[in-house]
Design a protein around this motif. Structure first.
Motif, PDB file in Angstrom:
ATOM      1  N   TRP A 182      21.737  78.711  50.594  1.00  0.00           N
ATOM      2  CA  TRP A 182      22.239  79.694  51.563  1.00  0.00           C
ATOM      3  C   TRP A 182      23.202  79.021  52.542  1.00  0.00           C
ATOM      4  CZ3 TRP A 182      18.113  83.690  53.399  1.00  0.00           C
ATOM      5  CH2 TRP A 182      18.711  84.697  54.166  1.00  0.00           C
ATOM      6  N   GLU A 183      22.773  77.889  53.089  1.00  0.00           N
ATOM      7  CA  GLU A 183      23.592  77.164  54.061  1.00  0.00           C
ATOM      8  C   GLU A 183      24.877  76.638  53.414  1.00  0.00           C
ATOM      9  OE1 GLU A 183      23.009  73.859  57.548  1.00  0.00           O
ATOM     10  OE2 GLU A 183      22.005  73.478  55.644  1.00  0.00           O
ATOM     11  N   ARG A 217      26.551  77.946  50.937  1.00  0.00           N
ATOM     12  CA  ARG A 217      27.473  79.064  50.751  1.00  0.00           C
ATOM     13  C   ARG A 217      28.167  79.418  52.070  1.00  0.00           C
ATOM     14  NH1 ARG A 217      24.065  83.002  49.308  1.00  0.00           N
ATOM     15  NH2 ARG A 217      23.862  83.742  51.444  1.00  0.00           N
ATOM     16  N   GLU A 218      27.389  79.590  53.131  1.00  0.00           N
ATOM     17  CA  GLU A 218      27.949  80.104  54.388  1.00  0.00           C
ATOM     18  C   GLU A 218      28.668  79.041  55.207  1.00  0.00           C
ATOM     19  OE1 GLU A 218      24.903  83.870  55.057  1.00  0.00           O
ATOM     20  OE2 GLU A 218      24.980  82.270  56.553  1.00  0.00           O
ATOM     21  N   GLU A 219      28.152  77.832  55.211  1.00  0.00           N
ATOM     22  CA  GLU A 219      28.704  76.799  56.092  1.00  0.00           C
ATOM     23  C   GLU A 219      29.732  75.900  55.412  1.00  0.00           C
ATOM     24  OE1 GLU A 219      28.202  76.789  59.284  1.00  0.00           O
ATOM     25  OE2 GLU A 219      26.839  78.488  59.097  1.00  0.00           O
ATOM     26  N   TYR A 235      32.201  79.086  52.253  1.00  0.00           N
ATOM     27  CA  TYR A 235      32.927  80.143  52.968  1.00  0.00           C
ATOM     28  C   TYR A 235      33.909  79.575  53.978  1.00  0.00           C
ATOM     29  CZ  TYR A 235      30.367  84.144  51.023  1.00  0.00           C
ATOM     30  OH  TYR A 235      29.866  85.113  50.193  1.00  0.00           O
ATOM     31  N   THR A 259      34.658  82.330  59.777  1.00  0.00           N
ATOM     32  CA  THR A 259      33.843  83.458  59.326  1.00  0.00           C
ATOM     33  C   THR A 259      33.428  84.372  60.487  1.00  0.00           C
ATOM     34  OG1 THR A 259      31.901  82.009  59.340  1.00  0.00           O
ATOM     35  CG2 THR A 259      32.985  82.354  57.232  1.00  0.00           C
ATOM     36  N   ILE A 273      27.041  87.335  61.261  1.00  0.00           N
ATOM     37  CA  ILE A 273      26.878  88.270  60.161  1.00  0.00           C
ATOM     38  C   ILE A 273      26.523  89.664  60.678  1.00  0.00           C
ATOM     39  CG2 ILE A 273      24.415  87.893  59.726  1.00  0.00           C
ATOM     40  CD1 ILE A 273      25.303  87.714  56.656  1.00  0.00           C
ATOM     41  N   PHE A 326      30.454  89.121  56.666  1.00  0.00           N
ATOM     42  CA  PHE A 326      31.209  88.317  57.618  1.00  0.00           C
ATOM     43  C   PHE A 326      32.611  88.896  57.783  1.00  0.00           C
ATOM     44  CE2 PHE A 326      28.193  84.911  56.291  1.00  0.00           C
ATOM     45  CZ  PHE A 326      27.736  84.549  57.547  1.00  0.00           C
ATOM     46  N   CYS A 363      36.273  87.826  58.770  1.00  0.00           N
ATOM     47  CA  CYS A 363      37.057  86.596  58.866  1.00  0.00           C
ATOM     48  C   CYS A 363      38.483  86.907  59.329  1.00  0.00           C
ATOM     49  CB  CYS A 363      37.098  85.895  57.505  1.00  0.00           C
ATOM     50  SG  CYS A 363      35.472  85.714  56.718  1.00  0.00           S
ATOM     51  N   SER A 402      27.373  88.361  52.109  1.00  0.00           N
ATOM     52  CA  SER A 402      26.580  87.145  51.941  1.00  0.00           C
ATOM     53  C   SER A 402      25.120  87.536  51.753  1.00  0.00           C
ATOM     54  CB  SER A 402      26.723  86.230  53.168  1.00  0.00           C
ATOM     55  OG  SER A 402      26.032  85.015  52.976  1.00  0.00           O
ATOM     56  N   GLU A 426      29.338  88.037  45.135  1.00  0.00           N
ATOM     57  CA  GLU A 426      29.530  88.496  46.511  1.00  0.00           C
ATOM     58  C   GLU A 426      30.810  89.322  46.500  1.00  0.00           C
ATOM     59  OE1 GLU A 426      27.309  88.257  48.765  1.00  0.00           O
ATOM     60  OE2 GLU A 426      26.111  86.499  48.204  1.00  0.00           O
TER      61      GLU A 426
END
Length: 207
Positions: free
Chosen positions: A8-9, A11-13, A16, A23, A27, A53, A55, A69, A89
């Motif tokens: 998860w982290e 993907r997002e940090e 992305y 971002t 969320i 998100f 962006c 996400s 996604e």
């Protein structure tokens, strides 16, 4: 961290941030109200951690980008697989900052989660080429799923591959052409005539 948390982290940090740079403020999560509008039964509480998100434009991109996400979370796995979670996604581009873009993607994500869980009849989850009746305005009445042109169409994290499906709003005339030919045909016309895959409430049909 658990395998889920690490994926998860990442993907997002990491992914992305590489793809979208900024971002945004955080969320915008799914709500029970979204599922209620679909008369959904047995909503998985984990789905309410999914969201969108927002962006903002960057030095290399003039459009606003909205990306989901959560669907690619490896909820059921502790080991890498070919695809992470549902393996997708969703992405949308707009010319300006638009609240409705968040709502459209939240609705489509909720619908896809219900499809994948078998709660919307015997229909497969959303994929490239699919078209969903979801009106944005009198002239834009359908959402079409296609390969992005300004973004990568997939990336990988430790739990597996994730496909990015771009959502673009199309007119009734464009829908008819897509039915007779393909979603790819309309995508190519949109790119050649408008220069991209930006969704807006009002635009001239390319069909």
């Amino acid at each position: 961290m658990s395998f889920l948390e690490e994926s998860w982290e990442e993907r997002e940090e990491k992914s992305y941030k590489e793809i979208f740079v900024d971002t945004g403020p955080g969320i915008f999560p799914l709500s029970n109200e979204i599922f209620d509008r679909m008369n959904a039964k047995g909503v998985d509480p984990r789905w309410l951690t999914h969201g969108v998100f927002k962006c903002p434009p960057t030095s290399d991109r003039k459009t606003w980008a909205y990306v989901t996400s959560g669907m690619s979370n490896p909820w059921e796995s502790e080991d890498p697989e070919e695809y992470s979670g549902l393996g997708v996604e969703f992405l949308m581009e707009t010319e300006n900052e638009e609240g409705w873009a968040i709502e459209i993607l939240q609705t489509l994500m909720a619908y896809n989660l219900l499809l994948a869980a078998g709660k919307m009849g015997d229909f497969p989850p959303l994929d490239y080429g699919h078209r969903v009746p979801l009106a944005l305005s009198e002239s834009i009445k359908t959402m079409m799923f296609i390969h992005p042109v300004n973004f990568t169409d997939h990336f990988s994290i430790k739990s597996g591959r994730i496909d990015l499906l771009q959502v673009v709003g199309i007119t009734p005339a464009e829908l008819e052409v897509a039915k007779q030919t393909s979603s790819e045909e309309i995508k190519q016309k949109l790119v050649s005539i408008t220069g991209g895959l930006v969704t807006s409430k009002e635009r001239a049909s390319v069909a």
